[in-house]
Scaffold this active site. Structure first.
Site, short mmCIF file in Angstrom:
data_model
loop_
_atom_site.label_atom_id
_atom_site.label_comp_id
_atom_site.label_asym_id
_atom_site.label_seq_id
_atom_site.Cartn_x
_atom_site.Cartn_y
_atom_site.Cartn_z
N GLY A 50 -1.64 -9.41 12.45
CA GLY A 50 -2.31 -8.12 12.66
C GLY A 50 -3.09 -7.64 11.46
O GLY A 50 -3.18 -6.44 11.22
N HIS A 92 0.81 -1.22 0.00
CA HIS A 92 0.00 0.00 0.00
C HIS A 92 0.84 1.27 0.00
O HIS A 92 0.36 2.35 0.32
CB HIS A 92 -0.96 0.00 1.20
N1 APR Z 1 -1.38 -7.56 17.55
C1 APR Z 1 -1.85 -8.24 16.47
N2 APR Z 1 -3.01 -7.94 15.86
C2 APR Z 1 -3.72 -6.92 16.34
C3 APR Z 1 -3.30 -6.16 17.45
C4 APR Z 1 -2.07 -6.51 18.07
N3 APR Z 1 -1.59 -5.86 19.12
N4 APR Z 1 -4.23 -5.21 17.68
C5 APR Z 1 -5.19 -5.37 16.76
N5 APR Z 1 -4.90 -6.40 15.94
C6 APR Z 1 -5.64 -6.93 14.79
C7 APR Z 1 -7.14 -6.73 14.83
O1 APR Z 1 -7.75 -7.76 15.58
C8 APR Z 1 -7.49 -6.81 13.35
O2 APR Z 1 -7.74 -8.14 12.96
O3 APR Z 1 -5.22 -6.22 13.65
C9 APR Z 1 -6.22 -6.31 12.65
C10 APR Z 1 -6.34 -4.95 11.99
O4 APR Z 1 -7.27 -5.04 10.95
P1 APR Z 1 -7.56 -3.83 9.94
O5 APR Z 1 -7.73 -2.58 10.74
O6 APR Z 1 -8.63 -4.28 9.03
O7 APR Z 1 -6.18 -3.65 9.19
P2 APR Z 1 -5.59 -4.37 7.92
O8 APR Z 1 -5.97 -5.80 7.88
O9 APR Z 1 -4.15 -4.00 7.87
O10 APR Z 1 -6.33 -3.63 6.77
C11 APR Z 1 -5.77 -3.58 5.51
O11 APR Z 1 -7.03 -1.61 5.01
O12 APR Z 1 -7.83 0.29 6.02
C12 APR Z 1 -6.91 -0.23 5.11
O13 APR Z 1 -4.94 0.96 4.75
C13 APR Z 1 -5.55 0.07 5.64
O14 APR Z 1 -3.65 -1.16 4.90
C14 APR Z 1 -4.84 -1.24 5.65
C15 APR Z 1 -5.77 -2.21 4.95
#
Ligand code: APR
Length: 253
Positions: A194, A126
């Site tokens: 995560g 991204h």
């Molecule tokens: N350790 C591990 N995982 C965690 C922690 C932690 N301390 N805290 C939260 N999480 C998990 C949450 O449970 C969730 O499943 O991280 C995940 C975050 O999910 P999203 O917010 O959906 O993020 P992501 O999967 O990276 O989304 C992808 O979407 O919004 C866009 O630009 C953003 O690049 C991102 C993309």
């Protein structure tokens, strides 16, 4: 069904598989940086930013309409990101790179934290909030004279600059994406850390890997199709995994 575990009962079979792996791929998402306090897109929408829809801040159309607003939104988030510090999970992934014959880090995060701790083989799906490119032709621009104009312009062509991040409705960088799928298909183990598994095509990467491990405190769209699920925060699970796999590794606390 996956094998579920926590940092206190890490599966010994997984530790053996990690110790003897020739190639490991890690996919990270926003949760990887949660313990660093890096706010998500939504979390950063506080104060005067709360009134805007994401489409008004992070699309090519938004930039065409109001480039200053979009630039300032990213300047604000860049400042938040750069105030944050890498967490123990990031340092643990540096240890992965140091111990494994081949290690590829694929991230959906734009915060550059993996490179900050020293990981070298990082695929940014991204983009990166600290990198900039020309709006019209996507050519990366490293520096420009700061004459107060917002957004600044390319010193060579005069075109407006924008952050090198993937906006809503934009395609992911195709070379990075195909390399990511190649590596995921070739590796011995793939960790999904995560990430909620809701944003495609990154969420499709684990499906092409042989052995998969999720690290997340919560259940995700990917949980049921994993080989192992390590329940907990990446800043706790990853250092525990490194210590169990390569006991002599020194890690910052
Ligand atoms: N350790 C591990 N995982 C965690 C922690 C932690 N301390 N805290 C939260 N999480 C998990 C949450 O449970 C969730 O499943 O991280 C995940 C975050 O999910 P999203 O917010 O959906 O993020 P992501 O999967 O990276 O989304 C992808 O979407 O919004 C866009 O630009 C953003 O690049 C991102 C993309």
């Amino acid at each position: 069904m996956p094998i579920f575990a926590t940092k206190d009962n890490l599966p010994s079979q997984l530790i053996d598989q990690l110790r003897t792996a020739r190639q490991v791929v890690v996919l990270t998402g926003a949760g990887m940086s949660a313990e660093s306090g890096v706010p998500t897109f939504r979390d950063a929408q506080t104060g005067l930013w709360a009134q805007y829809e994401p489409e008004e801040l992070a699309t090519p159309e938004a930039f065409r309409r109001n480039p200053r607003l979009v630039w300032e939104w990213y300047a604000w988030r860049k400042q938040l990101v750069n105030q944050a510090q890498p967490n123990p999970g990031h340092y643990a992934l540096l240890a992965f790179e140091q111990h494994l014959p081949k290690f590829t880090l694929i991230t959906q995060n734009v915060d550059g934290m993996h490179q900050r701790v020293g990981n070298t083989n990082v695929i940014e799906l991204h983009g990166n909030i600290n990198r900039f490119k020309r709006f019209n032709d996507n050519v990366i621009v490293e520096s420009w004279a700061d004459n107060g104009e917002v957004p600044p312009r390319c010193p060579q062509t005069g075109q407006l600059l924008r952050p090198d991040v993937v906006w809503f409705g934009e395609a992911l960088p195709s070379k990075a994406l195909s390399y990511a799928f190649e590596q995921a298909a070739a590796c011995d183990l793939l960790f999904s850390i995560g990430t909620s598994g809701m944003v495609h095509p990154a969420a499709d990467l684990p499906a092409v890997a042989k052995i998969t491990i999720e690290i997340n405190p919560d259940k995700t769209m990917l949980t049921n199709s994993m080989t192992y699920v390590l329940q907990g925060a990446s800043g706790e699970i990853l250092p525990a995994l490194v210590k169990a796999t390569w006991p002599r590794t020194g890690l910052p606390e």
